[in-house]
Design a protein around this motif. Structure first.
Motif, PDB file in Angstrom:
ATOM      1  N   PHE A   1       0.846  -1.193   0.000  1.00 17.41           N
ATOM      2  CA  PHE A   1       0.000   0.000   0.000  1.00 17.41           C
ATOM      3  C   PHE A   1       0.886   1.249   0.000  1.00 17.41           C
ATOM      4  O   PHE A   1       1.982   1.241   0.566  1.00 17.41           O
ATOM      5  CB  PHE A   1      -0.897  -0.009   1.234  1.00 17.41           C
ATOM      6  CG  PHE A   1      -2.171   0.767   1.080  1.00 17.41           C
ATOM      7  CD1 PHE A   1      -3.164   0.343   0.209  1.00 17.41           C
ATOM      8  CD2 PHE A   1      -2.377   1.937   1.805  1.00 17.41           C
ATOM      9  CE1 PHE A   1      -4.345   1.050   0.073  1.00 17.41           C
ATOM     10  CE2 PHE A   1      -3.552   2.657   1.667  1.00 17.41           C
ATOM     11  CZ  PHE A   1      -4.542   2.212   0.794  1.00 17.41           C
ATOM     12  N   PRO A   2       0.435   2.334  -0.644  1.00 17.64           N
ATOM     13  CA  PRO A   2       1.235   3.564  -0.663  1.00 17.64           C
ATOM     14  C   PRO A   2       1.654   4.000   0.738  1.00 17.64           C
ATOM     15  O   PRO A   2       0.860   3.959   1.676  1.00 17.64           O
ATOM     16  CB  PRO A   2       0.286   4.585  -1.299  1.00 17.64           C
ATOM     17  CG  PRO A   2      -0.611   3.759  -2.161  1.00 17.64           C
ATOM     18  CD  PRO A   2      -0.808   2.473  -1.422  1.00 17.64           C
TER      19      PRO A   2
ATOM     20  N   ILE B   1       1.622  -5.392  -5.718  1.00 21.88           N
ATOM     21  CA  ILE B   1       0.724  -4.239  -5.740  1.00 21.88           C
ATOM     22  C   ILE B   1      -0.624  -4.658  -6.316  1.00 21.88           C
ATOM     23  O   ILE B   1      -0.700  -5.472  -7.243  1.00 21.88           O
ATOM     24  CB  ILE B   1       1.341  -3.095  -6.579  1.00 21.88           C
ATOM     25  CG1 ILE B   1       2.597  -2.567  -5.887  1.00 21.88           C
ATOM     26  CG2 ILE B   1       0.347  -1.955  -6.775  1.00 21.88           C
ATOM     27  CD1 ILE B   1       3.349  -1.544  -6.698  1.00 21.88           C
ATOM     28  N   ARG B   2      -1.631  -4.119  -5.770  1.00 25.64           N
ATOM     29  CA  ARG B   2      -2.990  -4.426  -6.230  1.00 25.64           C
ATOM     30  C   ARG B   2      -3.187  -3.949  -7.674  1.00 25.64           C
ATOM     31  O   ARG B   2      -2.715  -2.881  -8.066  1.00 25.64           O
ATOM     32  CB  ARG B   2      -4.006  -3.750  -5.315  1.00 25.64           C
ATOM     33  CG  ARG B   2      -5.458  -4.074  -5.632  1.00 25.64           C
ATOM     34  CD  ARG B   2      -6.353  -3.471  -4.563  1.00 25.64           C
ATOM     35  NE  ARG B   2      -7.770  -3.680  -4.877  1.00 25.64           N
ATOM     36  CZ  ARG B   2      -8.769  -3.265  -4.101  1.00 25.64           C
ATOM     37  NH1 ARG B   2      -8.501  -2.616  -2.972  1.00 25.64           N
ATOM     38  NH2 ARG B   2     -10.027  -3.480  -4.444  1.00 25.64           N
TER      39      ARG B   2
ATOM     40  N   THR C   1     -12.596  -0.040  -9.539  1.00 25.90           N
ATOM     41  CA  THR C   1     -12.056   1.014  -8.677  1.00 25.90           C
ATOM     42  C   THR C   1     -11.301   0.358  -7.531  1.00 25.90           C
ATOM     43  O   THR C   1     -11.863  -0.469  -6.823  1.00 25.90           O
ATOM     44  CB  THR C   1     -13.183   1.890  -8.110  1.00 25.90           C
ATOM     45  OG1 THR C   1     -13.987   2.358  -9.178  1.00 25.90           O
ATOM     46  CG2 THR C   1     -12.616   3.067  -7.336  1.00 25.90           C
ATOM     47  N   ALA C   2     -10.037   0.716  -7.328  1.00 30.15           N
ATOM     48  CA  ALA C   2      -9.246   0.038  -6.308  1.00 30.15           C
ATOM     49  C   ALA C   2      -8.203   0.969  -5.712  1.00 30.15           C
ATOM     50  O   ALA C   2      -7.283   1.395  -6.414  1.00 30.15           O
ATOM     51  CB  ALA C   2      -8.560  -1.187  -6.901  1.00 30.15           C
ATOM     52  N   PRO C   3      -8.307   1.322  -4.436  1.00 28.95           N
ATOM     53  CA  PRO C   3      -7.316   2.190  -3.801  1.00 28.95           C
ATOM     54  C   PRO C   3      -5.950   1.518  -3.731  1.00 28.95           C
ATOM     55  O   PRO C   3      -5.829   0.313  -3.547  1.00 28.95           O
ATOM     56  CB  PRO C   3      -7.896   2.408  -2.403  1.00 28.95           C
ATOM     57  CG  PRO C   3      -8.825   1.261  -2.180  1.00 28.95           C
ATOM     58  CD  PRO C   3      -9.379   0.905  -3.509  1.00 28.95           C
ATOM     59  N   GLY C   4      -4.925   2.334  -3.931  1.00 27.78           N
ATOM     60  CA  GLY C   4      -3.566   1.831  -3.830  1.00 27.78           C
ATOM     61  C   GLY C   4      -3.177   0.896  -4.956  1.00 27.78           C
ATOM     62  O   GLY C   4      -2.239   0.114  -4.812  1.00 27.78           O
ATOM     63  N   SER C   5      -3.858   0.983  -6.084  1.00 32.05           N
ATOM     64  CA  SER C   5      -3.619   0.032  -7.174  1.00 32.05           C
ATOM     65  C   SER C   5      -2.982   0.711  -8.381  1.00 32.05           C
ATOM     66  O   SER C   5      -2.886   1.928  -8.462  1.00 32.05           O
ATOM     67  CB  SER C   5      -4.934  -0.613  -7.609  1.00 32.05           C
ATOM     68  OG  SER C   5      -5.742   0.328  -8.319  1.00 32.05           O
TER      69      SER C   5
ATOM     70  N   GLY D   1      -8.844   0.776   2.583  1.00 31.65           N
ATOM     71  CA  GLY D   1      -8.841   0.212   1.248  1.00 31.65           C
ATOM     72  C   GLY D   1      -7.739  -0.789   1.004  1.00 31.65           C
ATOM     73  O   GLY D   1      -7.655  -1.366  -0.079  1.00 31.65           O
ATOM     74  N   ARG D   2      -6.899  -1.032   1.994  1.00 31.79           N
ATOM     75  CA  ARG D   2      -5.813  -2.001   1.839  1.00 31.79           C
ATOM     76  C   ARG D   2      -6.395  -3.399   1.700  1.00 31.79           C
ATOM     77  O   ARG D   2      -7.262  -3.812   2.465  1.00 31.79           O
ATOM     78  CB  ARG D   2      -4.880  -1.926   3.040  1.00 31.79           C
ATOM     79  CG  ARG D   2      -3.578  -2.687   2.898  1.00 31.79           C
ATOM     80  CD  ARG D   2      -2.639  -2.313   4.043  1.00 31.79           C
ATOM     81  NE  ARG D   2      -1.331  -2.932   3.894  1.00 31.79           N
ATOM     82  CZ  ARG D   2      -0.840  -3.804   4.782  1.00 31.79           C
ATOM     83  NH1 ARG D   2      -1.548  -4.143   5.851  1.00 31.79           N
ATOM     84  NH2 ARG D   2       0.367  -4.330   4.602  1.00 31.79           N
TER      85      ARG D   2
END
Length: 574
Positions: A34-35, A148-149, A164-168, A569-570
Motif C-alpha cells: 500500500f502507498p 501491488i494491487r 475502482t481500487a485504492p492503492g492500485s 482500502g488495503r
C-alpha cells in the motif's frame, strides 16, 4: 488513500469448495503493498515502469480537484468547476477520464465537486493507458514483483466497484478501439459473419461497425450506448434489446483474446483453452484474465418495431396497478416472440410515473408489436387514464436505437432475476412487492425478456447463471445518491440489502433465486450462489488454474472471498 468501505459488506462461505483452500503461496497470503509502506516502489522504479510503457503511466489526478483549493492535483478554477458541475451526471464525464468512477458511491466523497476535501481516496494510484498486449505484460510483471494491487478499467460503468481500487495500478483499456469485420468466420458450432472488437470499444461503436459491415448486421449490445462491450458487460452475461431474439451477449462469443496473470497471450474458444472460454462467457469480469478483445457472431439487419408508453398515476390507485399487471402478463408472450420491454416505475413528489420503452420487436412491424400492447392500451382508455404512446416500424434495428446516453451515476442499486413462474402464477404478489418498494421511494427499472430460447441456435456452453434461462424480468432497484450526506447513503445501502431485496427474494422459490451480476447489490450476502448459481465451484477451479497467485481481484468476483478490504482500502487475505 482513505477508502471507508461499509462494514455491512458480508461474505457467504456456504458453498466454498476444497479449491478455496488450495494453492496459497507467499504472495496470496500477504497484504497487497500500500502507498506509504516500505515495500512501495521508489520514484525511480515508477519512472522505469513509465519508460517501459512508452510514457503512458498516468499519476491519478481526480477530475473534481478543479473545484478544490490547496490540492497537489489540478489547480482550482471556478470556471472549470462550473463546467464540470454542468455535466457531472453524464456518463461521458467519467468514462473519458482514466480513473473517475461512474457510480458515485465508489468515489466515496473523496474528491467530487460536492466533497469537503480532495484526496485520491478509493481511486487507483497510477493508471496505465494500455495500447497493446505488451503494456499489460509490463504492468503484470511490475505488480507481481512488488505485490501491488491491480485493477482493470475501461469505462468505469460499474455498479459493484470492480474497476475502482485504492492503492492500485489500473489497466485502462479504454483506448483499445480496434474493430475487425470477419465475413466468413468458421467454428465447430458456427459459420458466418463475425465482429472482433478491442477491449475499449463501447456498445454504440460496436453496433455502428456491425451495421456498416457487409449488407448490414446487428450484435447483441446493451441498452446504454456507453457500456464497454468486451469487459464486464459481455463477461457478466449482458442483456439488451435483442436478448430475447438472439440470447445474452455472452451467448454470442466465438473467442476471447486475453493476457493471463502469468503474462501469456491466449486465445480462448470452445476449441482452445475451452475452460477459460467457458468461464469468461458469463463468469464475470476482472477475475480470470485481462481481455484484449472479443469476437462475436453477427446477425442480419431486419426491420424492427419499437414503441414507448408513459403515464403518471397515484400509487394508491388500484386501476393503475391493474394496468401494470396487464402489461406484465402481456410482456411474457412478447418476450417469447423475441421482443424485450424496458420499463421504469419512478416515484415523484406527488405521483409515480410508468416509463415504458423501448419496447422492441425485431423482425416485425408496428402492427405486430401493437397486438401485444393492445390490452394495456385498452385498459388505459377504459379507465380514462392519460398516457403518451408512440410506435414505429424502422427499416433496420440500427435505425430504431436511441443514441442518447443513459444516466447511471446517481443511484444505489440492487437487483434480482424474477423467474417466469413468479410472474405467471403470482402476478398479484409481484405487484404488491413493487408497491412496497415504491413506498420507500426507490425507483424500479426492469427488463422483461426471455433468453431461454434464442434463435440461431446452437449456443456454445458458457458460465451464464442458470437463473437467466428461467427469468422473465431483470429487476433493478435504485435509491438516489446523496452527494452531501454520507450517512444517508450508508443507511440507503442497508435499506437495499436488508429490506428491499429480501422482499423480492421472498417471492421466488429457493431453486430459482438469481441476480444479474452486473446490476446487483455489492453487499449481497449470498452473492456466490445468487450471481453464479451452480457454476461457482467450477469457476473457482478455473480461477485457480489461470490465476493461482490471485492477481485479479474484484468485489464479488470469483475467488474474492479470499480477500478483505480494510478501512483504508488495503487489500489483505482473509
Amino acid at each position: 488513500m482513505a477508502l471507508r468501505v461499509p462494514t455491512a459488506i458480508l461474505f457467504s462461505f456456504a458453498i466454498l469448495p476444497l479449491a478455496f483452500y488450495l494453492g496459497r503461496d507467499r504472495q496470496s497470503t500477504s497484504c497487497r503493498c500500500f502507498p506509504g509502506e516500505p515495500c512501495w516502489p521508489s520514484p525511480e522504479q515508477w519512472d522505469n515502469l513509465n519508460a517501459s510503457l512508452s510514457g503512458n503511466l498516468i499519476a491519478t489526478a481526480p477530475i473534481g480537484s478543479v473545484c478544490h483549493t490547496n490540492t497537489s492535483f489540478a489547480p482550482y478554477s471556478s470556471q472549470r468547476c462550473a463546467e464540470l458541475l454542468s455535466h457531472w451526471s453524464i456518463p461521458a464525464t467519467h468514462y473519458q477520464d482514466p480513473s473517475s468512477p461512474m457510480a458515485a458511491w465508489w468515489a466515496n466523497f473523496s474528491c467530487s465537486p460536492f466533497s469537503a476535501g480532495c484526496t485520491l481516496g478509493p481511486l487507483a494510484h497510477y493508471v496505465a493507458n494500455v495500447t497493446c498486449a505488451q503494456d499489460i505484460q509490463e504492468v503484470l510483471r511490475f505488480t507481481t514483483k512488488h505485490n501491488i494491487r491491480l485493477s482493470i478499467r475501461n469505462t468505469g460503468h460499474d455498479y459493484l466497484g470492480k474497476s475502482t481500487a485504492p492503492g492500485s495500478i489500473a489497466l485502462w483499456t479504454h483506448n483499445l478501439k480496434s474493430i475487425e469485420y470477419k465475413p466468413n468466420y468458421t467454428a465447430s458450432w458456427y459459420a458466418g459473419p463475425a465482429l472482433r472488437v478491442g477491449a475499449g470499444v463501447q456498445g454504440r461503436e460496436a453496433q455502428d461497425a456491425a451495421h456498416r459491415s457487409g449488407n448490414g448486421h446487428v450484435i447483441v449490445s446493451a441498452h446504454s450506448p456507453d457500456v464497454g462491450f468486451a469487459g464486464g458487460y459481455t463477461q457478466g452475461g449482458g442483456h439488451g434489446p435483442l436478448a430475447s431474439r438472439y440470447g445474452l451477449a455472452a451467448d454470442q462469443v466465438l473467442e476471447w483474446e486475453v493476457v493471463t496473470a502469468k503474462g501469456e497471450i491466449l486465445t480462448a474458444s470452445p476449441a482452445q483453452n475451452a475452460d477459460l472460454y467457458w468461464a469468461l462467457a458469463g463468469g464475470g469480469g476482472g477475475a480470470f484474465a485481462v481481455v484484449l478483445g472479443v469476437t462475436v457472431r453477427m446477425h442480419a439487419e431486419e426491420r424492427t418495431a419499437s414503441a414507448s408508453l408513459v403515464f403518471p398515476f397515484d400509487a394508491a390507485d388500484a386501476r393503475a396497478w391493474e394496468v401494470i399487471r396487464t402489461f406484465l402478463l402481456a410482456a411474457l408472450p412478447l418476450a417469447d416472440a423475441g421482443g424485450t420491454a424496458l420499463w421504469v416505475l419512478y416515484p415523484g413528489p406527488t405521483a409515480v410515473t410508468f416509463i415504458g420503452g423501448p419496447f422492441v420487436l425485431p423482425g416485425a412491424g408496428a402492427e405486430d408489436l401493437q397486438s401485444y400492447l393492445a390490452p394495456t392500451l385498452e385498459l388505459l382508455r377504459e379507465y380514462e387514464m392519460g398516457y403518451d404512446f408512440s410506435i414505429n416500424t424502422y427499416p433496420t434495428y440500427h435505425a430504431s436505437v436511441a443514441t442518447a446516453a443513459v444516466n447511471v451515476t446517481e443511484f444505489h442499486v440492487g437487483g434480482a432475476l424474477v423467474p417466469r413462474s413468479t410472474i405467471h402464477s403470482n402476478p398479484n404478489g409481484f405487484i404488491s412487492t413493487l408497491q412496497e418498494i415504491l413506498r420507500h421511494k426507490a425507483a424500479i427499472s426492469s427488463y422483461s425478456m426471455n433468453v431461454s430460447r434464442p434463435i440461431n441456435s446452437p449456443v456454445s456452453a458458457n458460465a451464464v447463471s442458470p437463473a437467466w434461462r428461467n427469468a422473465a424480468v431483470s429487476l433493478l432497484l435504485g435509491i438516489p445518491f446523496n452527494y452531501t450526506n454520507r450517512q444517508v447513503n450508508v443507511e440507503n445501502q442497508r435499506l437495499m440489502t436488508d429490506v428491499l431485496l429480501p422482499q423480492v427474494s421472498a417471492l421466488v422459490g429457493p431453486g430459482e433465486q438469481g441476480a444479474y451480476l452486473n446490476e446487483a447489490d455489492f453487499n449481497q450476502p449470498n452473492w456466490q450462489s445468487l450471481f453464479y448459481g451452480e457454476n461457482y465451484n467450477r469457476l473457482l477451479k478455473i480461477k485457480q488454474k489461470y490465476d493461482p497467485k490471485q492477481i485479479f481481484y474484484g468485489r464479488t468476483a470469483v475467488g474474492s472471498e479470499r480477500w478483505v478490504e480494510h478501512g483504508n482500502g488495503r487489500l489483505c487475505p482473509v
